[in-house]
Design a protein around this motif. Structure first.
Motif, PDB file in Angstrom:
ATOM      1  N   ALA A  58       0.835  -1.204   0.000  1.00  0.00           N
ATOM      2  CA  ALA A  58       0.000   0.000   0.000  1.00  0.00           C
ATOM      3  C   ALA A  58       0.868   1.252   0.000  1.00  0.00           C
ATOM      4  N   SER A  59       1.972   1.210   0.761  1.00  0.00           N
ATOM      5  CA  SER A  59       2.874   2.354   0.806  1.00  0.00           C
ATOM      6  C   SER A  59       3.526   2.597  -0.553  1.00  0.00           C
ATOM      7  N   ILE A  60       3.919   1.502  -1.221  1.00  0.00           N
ATOM      8  CA  ILE A  60       4.512   1.640  -2.557  1.00  0.00           C
ATOM      9  C   ILE A  60       3.501   2.220  -3.531  1.00  0.00           C
ATOM     10  N   GLY A  61       2.230   1.765  -3.422  1.00  0.00           N
ATOM     11  CA  GLY A  61       1.170   2.296  -4.283  1.00  0.00           C
ATOM     12  C   GLY A  61       0.939   3.775  -4.034  1.00  0.00           C
ATOM     13  N   ASN A  62       0.888   4.166  -2.758  1.00  0.00           N
ATOM     14  CA  ASN A  62       0.696   5.581  -2.425  1.00  0.00           C
ATOM     15  C   ASN A  62       1.881   6.433  -2.885  1.00  0.00           C
ATOM     16  N   TYR A  63       3.082   5.866  -2.776  1.00  0.00           N
ATOM     17  CA  TYR A  63       4.280   6.577  -3.235  1.00  0.00           C
ATOM     18  C   TYR A  63       4.217   6.825  -4.743  1.00  0.00           C
ATOM     19  N   SER A  64       3.799   5.805  -5.492  1.00  0.00           N
ATOM     20  CA  SER A  64       3.680   5.949  -6.954  1.00  0.00           C
ATOM     21  C   SER A  64       2.651   7.007  -7.319  1.00  0.00           C
ATOM     22  N   ILE A  65       1.535   7.003  -6.602  1.00  0.00           N
ATOM     23  CA  ILE A  65       0.494   8.005  -6.843  1.00  0.00           C
ATOM     24  C   ILE A  65       1.013   9.407  -6.546  1.00  0.00           C
ATOM     25  N   MET A  66       1.762   9.528  -5.448  1.00  0.00           N
ATOM     26  CA  MET A  66       2.322  10.825  -5.076  1.00  0.00           C
ATOM     27  C   MET A  66       3.252  11.359  -6.162  1.00  0.00           C
ATOM     28  N   VAL A  67       4.131  10.484  -6.677  1.00  0.00           N
ATOM     29  CA  VAL A  67       5.080  10.907  -7.709  1.00  0.00           C
ATOM     30  C   VAL A  67       4.338  11.391  -8.955  1.00  0.00           C
ATOM     31  N   LYS A  68       3.259  10.703  -9.333  1.00  0.00           N
ATOM     32  CA  LYS A  68       2.471  11.129 -10.493  1.00  0.00           C
ATOM     33  C   LYS A  68       1.823  12.488 -10.254  1.00  0.00           C
ATOM     34  N   GLU A  69       1.278  12.671  -9.054  1.00  0.00           N
ATOM     35  CA  GLU A  69       0.587  13.922  -8.730  1.00  0.00           C
ATOM     36  C   GLU A  69       1.538  15.113  -8.684  1.00  0.00           C
ATOM     37  N   VAL A  70       2.797  14.851  -8.378  1.00  0.00           N
ATOM     38  CA  VAL A  70       3.786  15.933  -8.301  1.00  0.00           C
ATOM     39  C   VAL A  70       3.881  16.691  -9.621  1.00  0.00           C
ATOM     40  N   PHE A  71       3.742  15.978 -10.722  1.00  0.00           N
ATOM     41  CA  PHE A  71       3.942  16.579 -12.046  1.00  0.00           C
ATOM     42  C   PHE A  71       2.641  17.067 -12.692  1.00  0.00           C
ATOM     43  N   LYS A  72       1.535  16.990 -11.956  1.00  0.00           N
ATOM     44  CA  LYS A  72       0.267  17.479 -12.472  1.00  0.00           C
ATOM     45  C   LYS A  72      -0.017  18.897 -11.959  1.00  0.00           C
ATOM     46  N   LYS A  73      -0.796  19.634 -12.728  1.00  0.00           N
ATOM     47  CA  LYS A  73      -1.257  20.972 -12.334  1.00  0.00           C
ATOM     48  C   LYS A  73      -0.102  21.803 -11.752  1.00  0.00           C
ATOM     49  N   PRO A  74       0.882  22.153 -12.581  1.00  0.00           N
ATOM     50  CA  PRO A  74       2.072  22.865 -12.074  1.00  0.00           C
ATOM     51  C   PRO A  74       1.757  24.265 -11.545  1.00  0.00           C
ATOM     52  N   THR A  75       2.538  24.673 -10.575  1.00  0.00           N
ATOM     53  CA  THR A  75       2.434  26.019 -10.008  1.00  0.00           C
ATOM     54  C   THR A  75       3.015  27.029 -11.000  1.00  0.00           C
ATOM     55  N   LYS A  76       2.548  28.264 -10.944  1.00  0.00           N
ATOM     56  CA  LYS A  76       3.044  29.319 -11.837  1.00  0.00           C
ATOM     57  C   LYS A  76       4.570  29.417 -11.735  1.00  0.00           C
TER      58      LYS A  76
END
Length: 245
Positions: A5-23
């Motif tokens: 579960a931790s590995i799955g959450n880590y993978s999700i986190m890494v994907k979310e990092v590159f979405k909807k970038p800050t100005k």
């Protein structure tokens, strides 16, 4: 199941990092701040450790060369190989996992505890991109710090070798030049970049998803250091097998 579960959450986190970038106007300042905190702020300890580790490697190599038939230039050769292949990229990265990783976990964890991350989400900001992405970009400069570690490690070996009168300066430098393989530098920098990503993301994961109060921030920092070190060691083994095996 907990690890999976931790590995799955880590993978999700890494994907979310590159979405909807800050100005970019905001992100630029965040990146510069992280470079100052994570890289420039760590140079002192990297320089100190690298110099003396190189010296220790040279001394131990010299003291174990008891056979007079073994050429003295092997001290420089062994020091170069040890520092470039392992001590500079791997040993320094484990130290950075403690220094930089703990800072990342505690800073993000404190924001979680004080509900600053929730405030970012309410304002429509992708908190993972805002908090983690600048750290990943800043750690791309980590190979420059490792290059300094390599140079100072070999220099420390030279100084210790000469001061201990184990061999002459020319013999040590000759040993540094023996059978030099340029790919070993590439191998070290590839490892360094992978370690940099690990150091930036795993502590961020433990800080971002932590629960509890101020006491739990310290526990999360300890846990992140342990797991970051374990992943670095395992990754080091895999990359060594793939690139040099």
């Amino acid at each position: 199941m907990g690890y999976l579960a931790s590995i799955g959450n880590y993978s999700i986190m890494v994907k979310e990092v590159f979405k909807k970038p800050t100005k970019w106007s905001i992100m630029k300042n965040l990146i510069l701040k992280e470079i100052d905190e994570l890289i420039y702020g760590s140079l002192g300890i990297i320089i100190f450790i690298s110099f003396f580790i190189g010296g220790v490697v040279a001394i131990q190599t010299a003291l174990n060369m008891t056979n007079p038939l073994i050429p003295k230039n092997l001290i420089g050769f062994a020091t170069r190989q040890s520092v470039i292949l392992e001590f500079a990229p791997t040993f320094t990265s484990i130290i950075m996992a403690g220094k930089v990783g703990s800072y990342i976990t505690s800073s993000i964890g404190t924001m979680r505890v004080t509900e600053q991350i929730d405030a970012l989400e309410v304002m429509g900001v992708n908190s993972l991109n805002y908090l983690v992405f600048p750290k990943i970009i800043a750690m791309l400069f980590y190979p420059f710090a490792i290059a300094i570690a390599m140079y100072l490690g070999i220099l420390g070996g030279l100084v210790a070798n000469v001061l201990g009168e184990h061999s002459t300066t020319s013999e040590f430098i000759e040993g540094i030049q023996i059978d030099f393989i340029p790919f070993h530098i590439t191998y070290s920098f590839v490892k360094t970049l992978v370690f940099a990503f690990i150091i930036a993301t795993i502590p961020s994961f433990h800080g971002y998803y932590m629960r509890g109060g101020a006491l739990d921030v310290g526990k999360a920092s300890t846990t992140s250091f342990v797991w970051t070190s374990v992943v670095i060691i395992i990754t080091n083994f895999v990359l060594t097998q793939l690139l040099l095996g």
